[in-house]
Design a protein around this motif. Structure first.
Motif, PDB file in Angstrom:
ATOM      1  N   ARG A 202       3.165 -16.440 -27.254  1.00 28.25           N
ATOM      2  CA  ARG A 202       4.118 -15.931 -26.276  1.00 28.25           C
ATOM      3  C   ARG A 202       4.757 -14.632 -26.743  1.00 28.25           C
ATOM      4  N   ARG A 203       4.956 -14.479 -28.032  1.00 28.46           N
ATOM      5  CA  ARG A 203       5.663 -13.300 -28.548  1.00 28.46           C
ATOM      6  C   ARG A 203       4.790 -12.050 -28.559  1.00 28.46           C
ATOM      7  N   PHE A 204       3.485 -12.225 -28.399  1.00 25.13           N
ATOM      8  CA  PHE A 204       2.572 -11.094 -28.506  1.00 25.13           C
ATOM      9  C   PHE A 204       2.629 -10.185 -27.273  1.00 25.13           C
ATOM     10  N   SER A 205       2.567  -8.876 -27.510  1.00 34.04           N
ATOM     11  CA  SER A 205       2.253  -7.940 -26.436  1.00 34.04           C
ATOM     12  C   SER A 205       0.750  -8.009 -26.189  1.00 34.04           C
ATOM     13  N   THR A 206       0.364  -7.796 -24.944  1.00 33.86           N
ATOM     14  CA  THR A 206      -1.047  -7.907 -24.586  1.00 33.86           C
ATOM     15  C   THR A 206      -1.442  -6.692 -23.755  1.00 33.86           C
ATOM     16  N   VAL A 207      -2.483  -6.010 -24.200  1.00 34.07           N
ATOM     17  CA  VAL A 207      -2.915  -4.759 -23.572  1.00 34.07           C
ATOM     18  C   VAL A 207      -4.422  -4.824 -23.371  1.00 34.07           C
ATOM     19  N   SER A 208      -4.892  -4.254 -22.254  1.00 35.33           N
ATOM     20  CA  SER A 208      -6.333  -4.192 -22.036  1.00 35.33           C
ATOM     21  C   SER A 208      -6.665  -2.939 -21.239  1.00 35.33           C
ATOM     22  N   VAL A 209      -7.914  -2.870 -20.753  1.00 35.50           N
ATOM     23  CA  VAL A 209      -8.386  -1.670 -20.070  1.00 35.50           C
ATOM     24  C   VAL A 209      -8.016  -1.658 -18.587  1.00 35.50           C
ATOM     25  N   SER A 210      -7.176  -2.584 -18.174  1.00 35.51           N
ATOM     26  CA  SER A 210      -6.602  -2.550 -16.822  1.00 35.51           C
ATOM     27  C   SER A 210      -5.177  -3.080 -16.896  1.00 35.51           C
ATOM     28  N   LYS A 211      -4.453  -2.937 -15.788  1.00 37.78           N
ATOM     29  CA  LYS A 211      -3.060  -3.361 -15.740  1.00 37.78           C
ATOM     30  C   LYS A 211      -2.949  -4.886 -15.773  1.00 37.78           C
ATOM     31  N   ILE A 212      -1.807  -5.360 -16.242  1.00 40.53           N
ATOM     32  CA  ILE A 212      -1.529  -6.797 -16.185  1.00 40.53           C
ATOM     33  C   ILE A 212      -1.270  -7.202 -14.733  1.00 40.53           C
ATOM     34  N   ASP A 213      -1.971  -8.234 -14.310  1.00 40.71           N
ATOM     35  CA  ASP A 213      -1.774  -8.762 -12.956  1.00 40.71           C
ATOM     36  C   ASP A 213      -0.684  -9.826 -12.938  1.00 40.71           C
ATOM     37  N   SER A 214      -0.711 -10.721 -13.932  1.00 40.48           N
ATOM     38  CA  SER A 214       0.299 -11.780 -13.988  1.00 40.48           C
ATOM     39  C   SER A 214       0.374 -12.342 -15.405  1.00 40.48           C
ATOM     40  N   ILE A 215       1.541 -12.936 -15.700  1.00 40.92           N
ATOM     41  CA  ILE A 215       1.738 -13.615 -16.983  1.00 40.92           C
ATOM     42  C   ILE A 215       2.280 -15.002 -16.682  1.00 40.92           C
ATOM     43  N   VAL A 216       1.619 -16.019 -17.206  1.00 39.49           N
ATOM     44  CA  VAL A 216       2.029 -17.405 -16.989  1.00 39.49           C
ATOM     45  C   VAL A 216       2.373 -18.003 -18.343  1.00 39.49           C
ATOM     46  N   GLU A 217       3.623 -18.426 -18.468  1.00 34.54           N
ATOM     47  CA  GLU A 217       4.035 -19.079 -19.707  1.00 34.54           C
ATOM     48  C   GLU A 217       3.966 -20.583 -19.525  1.00 34.54           C
ATOM     49  N   ASN A 218       3.596 -21.274 -20.566  1.00 35.96           N
ATOM     50  CA  ASN A 218       3.438 -22.719 -20.513  1.00 35.96           C
ATOM     51  C   ASN A 218       4.768 -23.393 -20.197  1.00 35.96           C
ATOM     52  N   ASP A 219       4.745 -24.330 -19.249  1.00 36.71           N
ATOM     53  CA  ASP A 219       5.969 -25.032 -18.869  1.00 36.71           C
ATOM     54  C   ASP A 219       6.516 -25.890 -19.989  1.00 36.71           C
ATOM     55  N   ASP A 220       5.637 -26.287 -20.887  1.00 31.18           N
ATOM     56  CA  ASP A 220       6.058 -27.106 -22.023  1.00 31.18           C
ATOM     57  C   ASP A 220       6.915 -26.237 -22.956  1.00 31.18           C
ATOM     58  N   GLU A 221       8.218 -26.557 -23.071  1.00 28.51           N
ATOM     59  CA  GLU A 221       9.115 -25.738 -23.864  1.00 28.51           C
ATOM     60  C   GLU A 221       8.725 -25.703 -25.327  1.00 28.51           C
ATOM     61  N   SER A 222       7.994 -26.712 -25.775  1.00 28.77           N
ATOM     62  CA  SER A 222       7.582 -26.742 -27.185  1.00 28.77           C
ATOM     63  C   SER A 222       6.386 -25.837 -27.436  1.00 28.77           C
ATOM     64  N   SER A 223       5.763 -25.383 -26.370  1.00 24.92           N
ATOM     65  CA  SER A 223       4.596 -24.521 -26.530  1.00 24.92           C
ATOM     66  C   SER A 223       5.031 -23.076 -26.750  1.00 24.92           C
ATOM     67  N   ASN A 224       4.309 -22.392 -27.592  1.00 24.41           N
ATOM     68  CA  ASN A 224       4.606 -20.975 -27.845  1.00 24.41           C
ATOM     69  C   ASN A 224       3.513 -20.084 -27.285  1.00 24.41           C
ATOM     70  N   MET A 225       2.776 -20.557 -26.276  1.00 16.08           N
ATOM     71  CA  MET A 225       1.637 -19.837 -25.727  1.00 16.08           C
ATOM     72  C   MET A 225       1.957 -19.268 -24.343  1.00 16.08           C
ATOM     73  N   LYS A 226       1.212 -18.225 -23.982  1.00 15.92           N
ATOM     74  CA  LYS A 226       1.279 -17.669 -22.639  1.00 15.92           C
ATOM     75  C   LYS A 226      -0.120 -17.230 -22.233  1.00 15.92           C
ATOM     76  N   THR A 227      -0.325 -17.104 -20.927  1.00 14.63           N
ATOM     77  CA  THR A 227      -1.618 -16.657 -20.398  1.00 14.63           C
ATOM     78  C   THR A 227      -1.402 -15.356 -19.632  1.00 14.63           C
ATOM     79  N   THR A 228      -2.160 -14.340 -20.003  1.00 13.38           N
ATOM     80  CA  THR A 228      -2.052 -13.034 -19.364  1.00 13.38           C
ATOM     81  C   THR A 228      -3.325 -12.751 -18.587  1.00 13.38           C
ATOM     82  N   VAL A 229      -3.160 -12.444 -17.314  1.00  9.95           N
ATOM     83  CA  VAL A 229      -4.308 -12.126 -16.458  1.00  9.95           C
ATOM     84  C   VAL A 229      -4.242 -10.646 -16.108  1.00  9.95           C
TER      85      VAL A 229
END
Length: 967
Positions: A202-229
């Motif tokens: 979750r703490r990471f910045s995420t960059v790619s060859v196109s713009k970020i469309d959406s960011i979904v963070e895990n609903d589980d508060e104990s999780s430290n992950m996120k999904t970047t589309v």
């Protein structure tokens, strides 16, 4: 820490262009999957899950596959291939248009870096679109030092705020490393779109060859992950795909849109550290991105632009589409660093080069690595052009870095007949170089700077031949044709063919074909003469291929080489400083003009040499000099070209020597109120004086005192045009070419009384001060002059003491190039050694030889011989007519065996001792080039024979020079 040399070398290293083109062997070309595979990707939907604490990453990719249009008369298939390396595939499912699921068998083909996918039944190719879903696992490459490979997906950790567990994970796909990240067809001939989804911390910045469309963070508060589309990309080859995730800082600006129907363009710079030190990059982008949009008449080809700075990146810079990755040292600067003009200029060149790639190389991409030389050459060419047009203090085309270090060095290497290749042949030579798989090669292994530099020069000449406005308009129309030049990869010649159509001229493609297919470079001979019928001056131009004579066998036959006429942009200056608009391009062997020319290759932008071969040519040059119509660069180019003719038995003509003397004498004979400083011709004057030094050296070797006397008289006249030789005035001179010219004037007049008096005064201040008084560029010629005039041991010791240590005088010397006081001291000691031997009395020669013998193993001691070599024919004992060389020869024979025994023994491990002995032997034997019988009678002649034969070969150029001067 910023390293200026690395930035400059990056314009060599980053030219993956030329190096990468060799990464595909001829055997691999025949096995391109894009030619033999029944299915071709049109889109990649890539889902990757990354944990920085794990050495593996998990991936799911869905590939849209279409029928390969290169495959004809085949309507069914049961197997196909994709590239992949260091990947472990766990499942592969194919879904056809009818939503029928087909499980595939997957077999690694390791030696080809491929996977074979097989169906148990035949499948139809008729207008069917398939979706292939693959689950797999890949490897994260650990990078901890600059020597570790930054290929595929790699991770680095770094210290920040005393915390070590900061991470950055990045990709590098060029030339063929995408296959380390996901299964694909990893070739330039295919462009696809990408949709990327990344799951990570979750703490990471995420960059790619196109713009970020959406960011979904895990609903589980104990999780430290996120999904970047990320949004769907433009069409890209796999080599331009990429992403970066990690602990990154960022700075940002919105660049106002240059188009009414567009929104502002967000520009972001990411860095693991000190990102605010990258603000200068934002300034450059803000200035030059709109200029590029205007040049191409095409807005920026995406909706965002990022620079991501990385701790490690083997290629230093990579122009991924809209996400340029850069080794962070290249763009992070303190205010003190940016105060350096050179740092700023190099950074501008770097950034603008990468911006150009977003249009040429990315938006328009090429279908083979064969064309990367053009890709990289174009990026540098256009960067240089735009910088020169829009920065009044940074005309790159006129800099020494371009004219001497880049263009000049390429021309020198391209003149070597045994190794010179055309751009086309150079590529094919490299494709046969190795049969290693593509990912085993690095860009440095097979770099070819000549093709790159020749490409820049070709584009510059084409632009000047067409006219800058027409070139730009034609290029803009290329970018208007999206279907032809964006949707599919192209060849460079497609671009030039289009430009030719726009201009309705076949010369564009013919010009480019000439410079890519012909090896070497041309020489254009200019003969201006009075036409007897009209009594007016007319000129005839003739072109041939130019080559140096150093590495050519004496029995060489000129008729055996390829000598096809080039297409040459003439860049002609006429009398009155007018440009010739009637004849701008030379395509035949010869061209007759019914008017005189003053200069060809004006401002030194052409990739060719010019030989002025009649008296009238030099008369016109001198006439235009008087009128102030010849600038420093153009006169420099005249002298520089002559420097490559001197000693070249194929191209030197006596008129080159007499013409040089005429021009310099013309400058020396200008009215008394015109000084050398007022003429502002220091760059060309320095080169002209270098020519005289070359002639003098040949005359010294062959004891042609009359030549030396004539040159001394000429340079004495020039010395009288110097404004002021006082210590106070010289201490204020900082221009390197002015100092170089003054130093050469002193050296060439060292035997005259006025120069002796000047140098005695300067030598006193070198020894006594005050502080920061004498420019180091003058020290060698001052030492030489005082050494030549020394007659007593007392005087000689004044210079000899500086050989032992120069620490006491270092503070008296101005040196802007030394990085430390110790470096300056060592330089001064070496200068003292080099000039110690210009003495001309028997007693001092004996002292010199004893000093050399006693310190024979010392580094650089052979340089003490330079003065004795120069004065070889000077008589040091009038009673028996003993010359310097007689004393040296007697001494050499006495000590040679002992030196050979000691030096070769002590230096056997690295060969330095043997090399030192060869240098000393060479300089001694050079005193006797016209006394072969004496040398051949030496009892150890067989031992020194290889050096003697080398000397005889190298002396041919001296003989040619002497012959030319005599005529």
């Amino acid at each position: 820490m910023f390293n200026a040399q690395l930035i400059r070398s990056r314009l060599v290293v980053e030219l993956r262009a030329i190096a990468i083109l060799v990464n595909i062997t001829r055997s691999n070309i025949m096995k391109l999957l894009s030619l033999e595979n029944p299915l071709i990707p049109s889109q990649y939907d890539l889902n990757i899950e990354i944990d920085p604490l794990n050495t593996k990453f998990n991936g799911i990719i869905t590939i849209t596959l279409n029928k390969n249009k290169n495959i004809i008369n085949i309507n069914e298939f049961s197997k196909f291939k994709l590239h992949g390396k260091n990947l472990s595939i766990t499942s592969a499912v194919l879904l056809n248009d009818d939503n029928t699921t087909i499980n595939l068998k997957v077999t690694p083909v390791i030696d080809q870096e491929q996977f074979l996918f097989e169906s148990h039944e035949l499948l139809s190719l008729n207008d069917n679109k398939y979706r292939l879903t693959i689950e797999y696992q890949g490897t994260i490459n650990q990078v901890k030092t600059p020597n570790d490979k930054t290929h595929g997906l790699f991770i680095s950790n770094f210290m920040k705020n005393d915390i070590a567990n900061n991470y950055i994970l990045a990709t590098h796909c060029q030339p063929s490393f995408a296959r380390l990240i996901f299964p694909c067809i990893d070739e330039l001939s295919i462009k696809t779109s990408f949709i990327l989804t990344i799951k990570s911390l979750r703490r990471f910045s995420t960059v790619s060859v196109s713009k970020i469309d959406s960011i979904v963070e895990n609903d589980d508060e104990s999780s430290n992950m996120k999904t970047t589309v990320f949004e769907k990309t433009e069409l890209l080859p796999t080599s331009l795909f990429g992403f970066v995730i990690g602990d990154l800082e960022e700075i940002h600006l919105d660049l106002p849109s240059t188009s009414k129907d567009s929104t502002n363009l967000p520009i972001t710079i990411y860095s693991p550290l000190k990102v605010t030190q990258a603000t200068y990059t934002l300034d450059i982008v803000q200035k030059y991105l709109p200029l590029l949009s205007k040049f191409f008449n095409c807005k920026f080809p995406s909706n965002k632009l990022d620079f991501v700075l990385l701790p490690f990146l083997n290629d230093m810079v990579m122009e991924n589409f809209t996400m340029i990755t850069v080794q962070m040292d290249f763009l992070l600067f303190t205010p003190q660093s940016l105060a350096n003009t050179s740092v700023r200029n190099q950074t501008i060149q770097l950034v603008v080069h990468e911006l150009v790639h977003q249009w040429m190389g990315n938006y328009i991409s090429f279908n083979s690595w064969e064309y990367l030389p053009f890709n990289e050459s174009f990026a540098t060419f256009l960067a240089y052009y735009l910088i020169s047009q829009n920065d009044s203090d940074n005309n790159v085309w006129a800099t020494d870095n371009y004219l001497q270090n880049e263009l000049g060095m390429a021309m020198i290497q391209d003149s070597d007949l045994p190794t010179s290749k055309s751009i086309h042949d150079s590529y094919h030579q490299r494709t046969n170089f190795t049969t290693t798989t593509t990912t085993d090669l690095t860009t440095n292994d097979l770099f070819d700077p000549i093709s790159y530099q020749k490409g820049i020069a070709m584009l510059r000449m084409l632009q000047l031949s067409m006219g800058e406005d027409l070139f730009q308009n034609a290029m803009a129309q290329v970018f208007e044709d999206k279907d032809t030049f964006h949707n599919i990869p192209v060849k460079p010649m497609d671009i030039f063919h289009k430009m030719g159509q726009v201009l309705k001229s076949e010369n564009v493609t013919n010009f480019v074909s000439s410079w890519t297919r012909l090896p070497g470079l041309p020489i254009v001979s200019v003969q201006t003469e009075i036409d007897e019928a009209s009594k007016s001056l007319k000129s005839t131009l003739t072109q041939h291929r130019f080559y140096s004579s150093e590495n050519i066998d004496p029995e060489f036959n000129q008729d055996t080489i390829e000598d096809t006429p080039y297409h040459i942009t003439l860049l002609t200056q006429l009398p009155g400083k007018l440009n010739d608009t009637r004849n701008t391009l030379m395509t035949d062997r010869s061209l007759k003009l019914d008017y005189p020319v003053t200069l060809l290759n004006c401002n030194s932008q052409g990739y060719y040499r010019v030989s002025y071969e009649t008296q009238e040519c030099y008369d016109e040059i001198c006439k235009e000099l008087t009128l102030g119509n010849i600038d420093d660069i153009s006169l420099f180019k005249i002298f520089q070209d002559i420097s490559f003719f001197l000693g070249n038995k194929f191209f030197q003509k006596s008129i080159h020597i007499s013409g040089t003397m005429q021009i310099l004498n013309h400058i020396a004979s200008s009215p008394k109120d015109i000084t050398l400083k007022s003429l502002t011709l220091w760059k060309s004057l320095s080169e002209g004086l270098s020519l005289l030094q070359t002639i003098v050296q040949a005359a010294v070797v062959h004891n042609r005192r009359a030549i030396i006397t004539k040159i001394t008289k000429l340079v004495t006249k020039l010395s009288e045009k110097v404004d002021d030789w006082s210590v106070e005035t010289l201490s204020q001179v900082h221009d390197s070419y002015e100092l170089s010219s003054l130093s050469k004037i002193i050296a060439l007049t060292s035997t005259t009384k006025p120069t002796e008096e000047i140098c005695q005064e300067l030598f006193k201040h070198i020894r006594q001060g005050p502080k920061d008084l004498i420019p180091i560029e003058l020290v060698s010629s001052i030492y030489m002059t005082v050494s030549y005039q020394m007659t007593s041991i007392k005087d000689w010791k004044k210079l000899f003491e500086l050989v032992k240590t120069s620490s006491g005088i270092a503070s008296h010397i101005i040196d802007f190039n030394s990085t430390s006081e110790n470096e300056k001291i060592i330089t001064l000691q070496n200068l003292a050694i080099t000039n110690l031997g210009f003495v001309t009395t028997e007693e001092l020669i004996t002292r010199l030889l004893n000093f050399i013998d006693t310190n024979i193993a010392a580094g650089g001691i052979e340089n003490a011989f330079i003065g004795a070599n120069y004065n070889a024919q000077v008589i040091i004992n009038k009673k028996d007519n003993t010359k310097v060389r007689d004393a040296v020869w007697k001494w050499f024979k006495l000590h040679y065996s002992g030196w050979k025994r000691n030096l070769t023994k002590n230096g056997a491990s690295d060969g330095r001792g043997e090399e030192k002995l060869e240098k000393i032997t060479f300089m001694v034997l050079q005193m006797f080039v016209e006394s072969s019988k004496l040398i051949e009678k030496y009892e150890k002649f067989e031992e020194i024979k290889p050096v003697w034969e080398t000397l005889q070969r190298e002396d041919r150029s001296n003989c040619t020079i002497i012959s030319g001067f005599s005529k």
